[in-house]
Scaffold this active site. Structure first.
Site, PDB file in Angstrom:
ATOM      1  CG  ASN A 193      -7.716   7.525  -7.205  1.00 40.96           C
ATOM      2  OD1 ASN A 193      -7.013   7.696  -8.199  1.00 40.96           O
ATOM      3  ND2 ASN A 193      -8.173   6.724  -5.824  1.00 40.96           N
ATOM      4  CG  PHE A 251      -4.682   1.274   0.693  1.00 40.77           C
ATOM      5  CD1 PHE A 251      -4.866   2.425  -0.351  1.00 40.77           C
ATOM      6  CD2 PHE A 251      -4.265   0.516   1.212  1.00 40.77           C
ATOM      7  CE1 PHE A 251      -3.213   2.759   0.177  1.00 40.77           C
ATOM      8  CE2 PHE A 251      -2.242   1.377   1.619  1.00 40.77           C
ATOM      9  CZ  PHE A 251      -2.512   2.438   0.868  1.00 40.77           C
ATOM     10  CB  VAL A 252      -2.174  -2.062  -3.065  1.00 41.44           C
ATOM     11  CG1 VAL A 252      -1.075  -2.578  -3.821  1.00 41.44           C
ATOM     12  CG2 VAL A 252      -3.588  -3.327  -3.558  1.00 41.44           C
ATOM     13  CE1 TYR A 275     -10.661   0.338  -8.289  1.00 39.67           C
ATOM     14  CE2 TYR A 275     -11.923   2.045  -8.332  1.00 39.67           C
ATOM     15  CZ  TYR A 275     -11.300   0.573  -7.274  1.00 39.67           C
ATOM     16  OH  TYR A 275     -11.062   1.434  -6.189  1.00 39.67           O
ATOM     17  N   GLY A 285      -0.196  -6.264  -9.982  1.00 35.94           N
ATOM     18  CA  GLY A 285      -1.788  -7.205 -10.022  1.00 35.94           C
ATOM     19  C   GLY A 285      -2.399  -7.552  -8.827  1.00 35.94           C
ATOM     20  N   GLY A 324      -4.419  -5.518  -7.277  1.00 34.76           N
ATOM     21  CA  GLY A 324      -5.398  -4.840  -7.186  1.00 34.76           C
ATOM     22  C   GLY A 324      -6.799  -5.197  -7.768  1.00 34.76           C
TER      23      GLY A 324
END
Length: 157
Positions: free
Chosen positions: A122, A84-85, A129, A93, A95
């Site tokens: 999501n 989580f950010v 990813y 950047g 994550g």
């Protein structure tokens, strides 16, 4: 900056976990207390590890992970439980930096894989990813037993 969490970070870790739950539309789902997290991360037998992403000395992101094992590869693996950010820190950047840091840990430890789950809705995370080289395990379904069902299973014969 990415760094390993310390016991003094427990309040920040808890805050970030609550923020993640809110983002995932489960604002009341976090039951873990500060003491629970301290035991799990820094107790006699830690169950997980955590790294934090900081901006100006303030934790704004976290990656909480633990070791699993693959009987097929005969090697340990790394499972990312939470990434989580904070929304205010996204786009810098962090994550990617957290995932790169964890991949480095996995490689340094000789792990055979690094994996995690992502909610189907999501799509920004899924795209992110995939852009990093992750591939969905479409043939697999996550199964879970918890709460009363876990107790009933443990007590069944």
């Amino acid at each position: 900056m990415i760094r390993a969490a310390t016991p003094s970070d427990i309040p920040a870790i808890h805050r970030l976990i609550v923020e993640l739950a809110i983002y995932e539309k489960e604002p009341d789902a976090v039951k873990a207390s500060h003491d629970d997290l301290a035991r799990a991360l820094f107790g006699d037998k830690p169950a997980a590890e955590c790294v934090l992403a900081e901006q100006d000395g303030v934790p704004v992101g976290l990656a909480l992970f633990f070791t699993n094992f693959s009987t097929w590869t005969g090697k340990p693996g790394q499972y990312l439980e939470d990434l989580f950010v904070m929304p205010s820190a996204r786009g810098a950047g962090l994550g990617k930096a957290l995932l790169v840091h964890l991949a480095g840990i996995a490689v340094a430890r000789g792990y055979g894989r690094f994996e995690w789950s992502v909610l189907d809705w999501n799509t920004p995370a899924i795209g992110f990813y995939k852009a990093l080289g992750a591939k969905p395990m479409d043939d697999w379904t996550v199964m879970r037993v918890d709460g009363d069902a876990l107790t009933a299973l443990a007590n069944s014969q």
